[in-house]
Enzyme design. Structure first.
Site: not given
Length: 253
Positions: A110, A113
């Site tokens: 994450g 991302e």
């Protein structure tokens, strides 16, 4: 100013959001999620702020990804988890103002991302990027929708299927990061770049971002939210998470 687990400060026309849970490698906790969401909303709404920078506290990590200690244990919990996290990861795309990710250490899962959702990435030379979710029997959510648009399908498949990290230099060569700089120069470089952007005509900048981001988001996000929980029904995920917590190598069946 502190928002959740994120430090928010303004430096002239630039806002700096610093993920601030270094003992957990700035993993995406509830406090980080709150700080990113509300911090970006402040950037969006404040007419005095023209550009934002996202970075991480400490020299080890920009953001290590999901907080495995609070990982969901059922498909139902997984759907709630991904439905809560994906909007945070895509929030930089939705912000109409330019955003720079100053990646000072590892950017995994994450964290990777969140970085690629920003408009630009400047990387410390010791930064590392990766989507290691396959090691848990999982796949990345947001990166699965975006990574191939940046690096091409074969490289995106390799990164997602092997889960191996890449260096800052390789991230630059793949077009993930703009450039890599010495660690001690990272924030100065990010601020200098932000100031250049802040000096440009703002309506044109915002229209450029809107134009280049046209067509991303929408149904693909809904698919990710709906599809992700099914992986949690597999024994491989239970083994992957258990192995991670026990700090041993997983044995997938």
């Amino acid at each position: 100013m502190r928002i959740g687990s994120v430090e928010f400060e303004t430096k002239g026309r630039v806002a700096v959001l610093t993920l601030d849970e270094p003992t957990k490698l700035n993993a995406i906790s509830l406090g980080i999620r709150q700080g990113v969401t509300e911090g970006l909303a402040k950037i969006e709404s404040d007419p005095e702020i023209r550009v934002g920078i996202l970075t991480g506290r400490g020299d080890k990590a920009f953001c290590a990804g999901a907080d495995i200690s609070t990982f969901p244990e059922s498909p139902e919990q997984a759907r709630d988890f991904i439905a809560g996290v994906l909007p945070v990861l895509e929030a930089p795309e939705r912000c109409r103002k330019p955003l720079i990710a100053a990646v000072n250490g590892i950017a995994f899962g994450g964290g990777f991302e969140l970085a690629i959702a920003c408009d630009f990435i400047l990387a410390s030379e010791r930064a590392k990027f990766g989507v290691p979710e396959i090691q848990l029997g999982l796949l990345p959510g947001f990166a699965l929708l975006r990574l191939h648009q940046i690096v091409g399908r074969p490289k995106a498949k390799e990164m997602s299927m092997l889960g191996e990290p890449i260096s800052a230099a390789e991230a630059v060569s793949l077009g993930i990061a703009l450039r890599a700089v010495a660690p001690e120069q990272l924030m100065d470089e990010a601020m200098a770049f932000a100031e250049k952007l802040a000096a440009k005509p703002q309506m044109a900048l915002q229209m450029a971002k809107s134009f280049y981001n046209k067509g991303i988001g929408g149904d693909d996000m809904r698919y990710a939210i709906d599809a992700f929980p099914f992986l949690f029904q597999t024994d491989d995920v239970k083994e992957g998470v258990a192995a991670f917590r026990a700090k041993r190598k997983p044995v997938f069946k």
